[in-house]
Design an enzyme around this catalytic site. Structure first.
Site, short mmCIF file in Angstrom:
data_model
loop_
_atom_site.label_atom_id
_atom_site.label_comp_id
_atom_site.label_asym_id
_atom_site.label_seq_id
_atom_site.Cartn_x
_atom_site.Cartn_y
_atom_site.Cartn_z
N SER A 1 0.82 -1.22 0.00
CA SER A 1 0.00 0.00 0.00
C SER A 1 0.85 1.26 0.00
O SER A 1 2.03 1.25 0.35
CB SER A 1 -0.92 0.01 1.22
OG SER A 1 -1.70 -1.16 1.26
N GLN A 2 0.21 2.37 -0.37
CA GLN A 2 0.83 3.70 -0.32
C GLN A 2 1.30 3.97 1.13
O GLN A 2 0.55 3.71 2.08
CB GLN A 2 -0.24 4.72 -0.73
CG GLN A 2 0.19 6.15 -0.72
CD GLN A 2 -1.00 7.10 -0.89
OE1 GLN A 2 -2.16 6.67 -0.83
NE2 GLN A 2 -0.72 8.35 -1.07
#
Ligand code: SAM
Length: 205
Positions: A52-53
């Protein structure tokens, strides 16, 4: 990454920022992606999955309010990066992944990094992990149409569960808190996560 993408966007807890400084993100992604390791977005990690970011990892972590002694369950080990961050902030982390090859490489990397309070399991995380329940905090890093009931059942009194809930394309991050009188829900922010596949999630990828 920590200063520009996390602290400047309002996540300023020194414990959380220190956890990010302690965990080198590039080690958790394939070598072909190393150039992008500290950029502001998700990256492919194999098997059609993503890490994920960084800001989303920090944002979800922040909402668990970890103080250091908690037992945490993560659904969707992926690269192991989120688990490593949780391991810095809690007492014990159990993380479960449905792809054995991802679980194996995450487990090997966490061991090589000398992180000993994270236990990687293979299986359908929508059923939770009853053997080690209850959990003070649960984080689901894949999206489902509804929160899986077994996960709410495995949440300790006062515990928090965060997960993306919604359709295939976009979802909203939901925060659930188990109180004496039941479970309370708060809707936090729009997100886009890969699907949670299993008995209590989507039936196919
Ligand atoms: N937390 C990960 C990280 O730090 O790299 C990123 C997770 S990725 C966005 C979502 C992960 O959830 C994928 O690795 C996917 O295989 C896994 N997943 C999907 N459904 C699952 C299930 N029922 N049980 C366990 N893992 C599942």
């Amino acid at each position: 990454m920590v200063e520009r993408q996390i602290a400047r966007r309002g996540i300023t807890s020194p414990r959380i920022l220190d956890a990010f400084l302690d965990v080198p993100r590039h080690l958790f992604i394939p070598e072909s992606q190393h150039l992008f390791a500290y950029q502001d977005g998700p990256l492919p990690i194999g098997k059609g999955q993503t890490i994920s970011q960084p800001y989303i990892v920090a944002y979800m972590t922040k909402h668990l309010n970890l103080e250091g002694e908690e037992r945490v369950l993560e659904i969707g080990t992926g690269s192991g990066y989120q688990a490593a961050i949780l391991g810095k902030l809690a007492g014990e982390v159990h993380t479960i992944e449905r792809h054995p090859s991802l679980a194996e490489s995450a487990s090997r990397l966490l061991r090589d990094l000398g992180i000993e309070n994270i236990h990687v399991h293979v299986g359908d995380g929508t059923k939770g992990l009853p053997d080690f329940a209850p959990y003070n905090a649960i984080m689901v890093t894949a999206a489902a149409p509804e929160v899986p009931t077994p996960l709410l059942d495995q949440l300790a009194e006062g515990g928090r569960l965060i997960m993306p809930v919604g359709g295939r394309i976009g979802q909203v991050l939901h925060l659930y808190q188990r109180r004496e009188k039941g479970v309370q829900r708060e809707d936090l922010a729009p997100v886009a996560f890969v699907p949670l596949i299993g008995d209590h999630g989507w039936s196919s990828p």
